[in-house]
Design an enzyme around this catalytic site. Structure first.
Site, PDB file in Angstrom:
ATOM      1  N   ASP A   1      -4.579  29.516  12.501  1.00  0.00           N
ATOM      2  CA  ASP A   1      -5.993  29.792  11.571  1.00  0.00           C
ATOM      3  C   ASP A   1      -6.108  28.162  10.891  1.00  0.00           C
ATOM      4  O   ASP A   1      -6.941  27.407  10.911  1.00  0.00           O
ATOM      5  CB  ASP A   1      -5.843  30.873  10.506  1.00  0.00           C
ATOM      6  CG  ASP A   1      -5.793  31.804  10.983  1.00  0.00           C
ATOM      7  OD1 ASP A   1      -6.191  32.250  12.170  1.00  0.00           O
ATOM      8  OD2 ASP A   1      -5.215  32.983  10.156  1.00  0.00           O
TER       9      ASP A   1
ATOM     10  N   LEU B   1     -10.672  36.761   8.662  1.00  0.00           N
ATOM     11  CA  LEU B   1     -11.416  35.533   9.098  1.00  0.00           C
ATOM     12  C   LEU B   1     -10.893  34.570   7.998  1.00  0.00           C
ATOM     13  O   LEU B   1     -11.896  33.640   8.345  1.00  0.00           O
ATOM     14  CB  LEU B   1     -13.197  35.638   8.379  1.00  0.00           C
ATOM     15  CG  LEU B   1     -13.489  36.790   9.392  1.00  0.00           C
ATOM     16  CD1 LEU B   1     -15.564  37.048   8.601  1.00  0.00           C
ATOM     17  CD2 LEU B   1     -14.232  36.754  10.696  1.00  0.00           C
ATOM     18  N   SER B   2      -9.776  34.644   7.683  1.00  0.00           N
ATOM     19  CA  SER B   2      -8.594  33.170   7.321  1.00  0.00           C
ATOM     20  C   SER B   2      -9.174  32.798   6.252  1.00  0.00           C
ATOM     21  O   SER B   2      -8.946  31.559   5.573  1.00  0.00           O
ATOM     22  CB  SER B   2      -9.294  31.495   8.080  1.00  0.00           C
ATOM     23  OG  SER B   2      -8.693  32.481  10.090  1.00  0.00           O
ATOM     24  N   SER B   3      -9.251  33.629   5.107  1.00  0.00           N
ATOM     25  CA  SER B   3      -9.466  33.633   4.003  1.00  0.00           C
ATOM     26  C   SER B   3      -8.178  32.484   3.001  1.00  0.00           C
ATOM     27  O   SER B   3      -8.914  31.901   2.317  1.00  0.00           O
ATOM     28  CB  SER B   3     -10.251  34.566   3.045  1.00  0.00           C
ATOM     29  OG  SER B   3      -9.141  35.500   3.251  1.00  0.00           O
TER      30      SER B   3
HETATM   31  C1  GLA Z   1      -3.621  36.302  12.000  1.00  0.00           C
HETATM   32  C2  GLA Z   1      -2.867  35.256  11.974  1.00  0.00           C
HETATM   33  C3  GLA Z   1      -2.761  34.192  13.116  1.00  0.00           C
HETATM   34  C4  GLA Z   1      -2.234  35.245  14.114  1.00  0.00           C
HETATM   35  C5  GLA Z   1      -4.080  36.043  14.380  1.00  0.00           C
HETATM   36  C6  GLA Z   1      -3.619  36.556  15.348  1.00  0.00           C
HETATM   37  O1  GLA Z   1      -5.139  35.423  11.364  1.00  0.00           O
HETATM   38  O2  GLA Z   1      -2.877  34.682  10.684  1.00  0.00           O
HETATM   39  O3  GLA Z   1      -1.144  32.959  12.863  1.00  0.00           O
HETATM   40  O4  GLA Z   1      -1.454  35.175  14.623  1.00  0.00           O
HETATM   41  O5  GLA Z   1      -3.269  36.923  12.924  1.00  0.00           O
HETATM   42  O6  GLA Z   1      -3.921  36.150  16.330  1.00  0.00           O
END
Ligand code: GLA
Length: 393
Positions: free
Chosen positions: A166, A119-121
């Site tokens: 992200d 979830l992009s921490s």
């Molecule tokens: C991670 C990476 C993104 C993307 C996704 C897969 O979240 O940080 O850049 O590549 O995986 O879609």
């Protein structure tokens, strides 16, 4: 309020004391963001908060989550240390490469974005840090520059080979919308989450509890397999820039010239870009049934062609789509664990979430968390009074 780089800072903006960046969930468009493809994420209401204050000397990094602190002199250019501080220090290093040298500071990071859940921490920490350091250095950058700088911090300092999705959505998202990003030229379109039948739907994120890390080897391996296939295609077809432009017919013509793995990875990407376009149409038409179908089809492609799913995630997806009120489900983020994203009729969200968690507990003995998420704004600065203001001043 999203970042508005061209706005002149107001007086209250300059009294900003904390800088907040959300997490994100990707609705569709997975692993397409490092081969010129399309992604469709939205920002979700988890937050990283960066607070900065002046220090007598040096740079000090601390976290409410991790015990380890880090202190360095302003001239320190040492490599990564292998702990959480590499993310904010990587951002500092990229600013220094632009000749932005903040005066001595203490930076403290806190927040609630689930770690290692896809979830992009990481991006959330990077973007909140970038805004805080820019503010402290009395410097400014445009939103897409903040996003690309944070990606470089992760690629070059942390050593994790992520794409741009992200950092971009965490910086530029707008509440109530998903953000359709063309990762080749960073143009984007905001798609409302409430058109037609979508107004009656919610996004439910289910956390498998299986941790994933982009810095681990699987993500990089998939990326290399994919790029090997891409270079065969680009070498064969004049004018083809990357997989963002490629067709399944072109791929089929090259099948004999690449490994079976590269072929399947490329097939996922080319078909995924087509699915993102279809998802866009479904969103604009307000058609949750079609959007859900294309999400579930994306999962099959991640599972079978990109091979980035795991048993626990497949179980969550298969169970979700068998439950009443669920239009579609798929693995979201980098994969190999993490979360699923589910499109669910609002009236069914509670029973859906309860049934999903209990089936998962019964099968794996793990208490999965579920989060019902609105699409929120990207990064903001907050003043002492708590109001959202322009972050750059
Ligand atoms: C991670 C990476 C993104 C993307 C996704 C897969 O979240 O940080 O850049 O590549 O995986 O879609």
């Amino acid at each position: 309020m999203p970042i508005e780089p061209n706005s002149r800072p107001t007086e209250s903006a300059c009294s900003a004391i904390s800088f907040e960046a959300p997490g994100r969930v990707n609705l569709i468009g997975e692993h397409t963001d490092y081969t010129g493809g399309l992604v469709l994420p939205m920002a979700i209401p988890f937050t990283t908060v960066a607070q900065i204050s002046g220090a007598a000397e040096g740079y000090h990094f601390s976290s409410a989550t991790f015990a380890k602190t880090r202190t360095m002199s302003v001239s320190d250019r040492s490599p990564k240390s292998g702990n959480w501080s590499d993310y904010p220090v990587g951002v500092l290093r990229q600013l220094q490469l632009l000749n932005i040298e903040p005066p001595p500071f203490s930076l403290s990071i806190s927040g609630n974005v689930p770690l290692g859940a896809g979830l992009s921490s990481s991006a959330s920490v990077e973007v909140a840090t970038a805004m805080a350091l820019l503010h402290h250095a009395s410097a400014s950058l445009a939103p897409e520059e903040i996003a690309t700088l944070c990606r470089r911090a992760e690629n070059e300092y942390v050593g994790s080979p992520c794409g741009i999705m992200d950092q971009f959505v965490v910086t530029a998202a707008v509440a109530g919308h998903a953000l359709l990003l063309n990762t080749r030229d960073l143009t984007y379109e905001l798609l409302p989450m409430n058109s037609g039948g979508l107004a009656e739907c919610k996004i439910v994120v289910a956390n498998s509890g299986v941790k994933h890390s982009i810095a681990g080897g699987d993500y990089g391996l998939r990326r290399r397999e994919l790029e090997a296939g891409q270079s065969v295609l680009v070498g064969r077809f004049k004018g083809l820039r990357d997989l963002g432009d490629a067709t399944l017919d072109q791929l089929a013509a090259c099948q004999g010239d690449m490994s079976p793995e590269s072929y399947r990875r490329c097939r996922h990407i080319i078909s995924e870009n087509a699915r993102v376009r279809e998802a866009r149409t479904a969103m604009l038409d307000g058609d949750p049934r079609r959007l859900g179908e294309v999400m579930t089809a994306a999962h099959a492609s991640e599972r079978d062609d990109f091979e980035c799913s795991v048993e626990e995630i497949d179980f969550l997806v298969d169970t979700a789509v068998s439950l009443a009120g669920c239009y579609g489900a798929r693995l979201t983020g980098g994969g190999f664990g993490g979360c699923t994203v589910n499109l669910v009729q609002a009236s069914h969200v509670d029973e859906f979430s309860t049934a999903l968690r209990s089936a998962y507990r019964e099968r794996f003995g793990i208490n999965a968390e579920t989060y019902t998420c609105e699409a929120v704004d990207g990064a903001v600065a907050r003043t002492a009074q708590g109001s959202k203001e322009m972050p750059i001043c």
